[in-house]
Scaffold this motif. Sequence first.
Motif, short mmCIF file in Angstrom:
data_model
loop_
_atom_site.label_atom_id
_atom_site.label_comp_id
_atom_site.label_asym_id
_atom_site.label_seq_id
_atom_site.Cartn_x
_atom_site.Cartn_y
_atom_site.Cartn_z
N LYS A 168 -7.67 -0.67 -2.68
CA LYS A 168 -8.94 -1.47 -3.51
C LYS A 168 -9.13 -2.52 -3.18
N TRP A 184 -1.16 2.09 1.33
CA TRP A 184 -2.13 1.18 0.52
C TRP A 184 -2.53 1.65 -0.67
N ALA A 185 -2.75 3.04 -0.74
CA ALA A 185 -3.16 3.50 -1.93
C ALA A 185 -2.30 3.55 -2.91
N HIS A 186 -0.92 3.52 -2.82
CA HIS A 186 0.02 3.69 -3.67
C HIS A 186 0.87 2.34 -4.00
N GLN A 187 0.37 1.31 -3.33
CA GLN A 187 1.00 0.00 -3.41
C GLN A 187 -0.01 -0.91 -4.39
N ARG A 188 0.70 -1.29 -5.52
CA ARG A 188 0.26 -2.06 -6.36
C ARG A 188 0.46 -3.54 -5.72
N ASP A 209 -3.36 -3.51 -12.08
CA ASP A 209 -3.38 -2.28 -11.68
C ASP A 209 -4.02 -2.07 -10.31
N ASP A 210 -4.53 -3.06 -9.95
CA ASP A 210 -5.16 -2.76 -8.34
C ASP A 210 -4.33 -2.52 -7.41
N THR A 211 -4.53 -1.45 -6.48
CA THR A 211 -3.94 -1.13 -5.41
C THR A 211 -4.28 -1.92 -4.26
#
Lengths: 255, 70
Positions: B20, B50-54, B15-17
């Motif tokens: 993160k 980056w914030a939306h990309q898993r 689940d990490d983006t």
Amino acid sequence: MLTIAGHSFNSNLLTGTGKFASPALMAKAIAGSGSELVTLALKRIEQVQDKDMTLRHLRELGVRLLPNTSGAKTANEAILAAQLARDMLGTSWLKLEIHPDPRHLLPDPMETLLAAEQLVKDGFVVLPYCPADPTLCLRLQEAGCAAVMPLGSPIGSNQGLQTRDFLRIIVEQSQVPVIVDAGIGAPSHAAEAFEIGADGVLVNTAIATAADPVAMAHAFRLTCEAAAYSKQGKLAQPAAGAQASSPFTTFLEPS
Amino acid sequence: MFIYINQHAIACGSDDTLAKVIRAYCDDHQLHFDEVAVAHNDSLMPRSQWAHQRVVAEQRFSLFSAVAGG
């Protein structure tokens, strides 16, 4: 005064940040130079890497950043480097440089033109480091580059204006600022570039590797300021022979 | 699962983006999160994504920073 892409700079001296003994010394030298447009590079982060404080110092100085694409060997690599720089630094200004030959570091004219055409379309303010080739400089201008930066002599060589005859043609033809980049090793070289008609100079090695970089930065600053006044004053024309400056020929005779 | 940043394996959750993972990498390496850029498959991975990309197992990213240069 130097105007590039509608932005006016009080200083006609651009500086680079490489080769200084420390980032703190670099910052002092840049401040002493009066430069407002300063280059830096991008690097893939290594696992063990000394923390580079260049960016932090430049932010504190408040100068405009001019990231370069050093290390790029092709147009595609340079375009990626440009995109990374814009994403990282928030500036579209770019010193485009592509030099595939690690020995002489001479810029590749074809790849430079290809990259410039694409980068201008992508909204970058492109300042290409290029050979002192008048035809290429015209093509780069036509591609929409904001300035051209022909070399005086090879990067870091301190050999001065080995290309002076071609620089004269470039200056004569150019409708965009001409900034002589690479090879300027002494303030006198910068003065010569301005007397040829250049609008600016970019200096790195000559300052960074001087015994006293801060003093040398100041020397370049004064030279570039003198050049600006000289341009304003316009040089007197040379004469074929002596022209008396005093009325000594009539000293013993009635006028 | 593992992803790779500059060829170094990084353990992360499914689940990490990307944001993160990059932030953790920067913290571990004393880098400033706001002063890096990322490429994936020789293309820019824009910061805005980056914030939306898993992240996906075995993905390889290149991380760049600004350094002194002329």
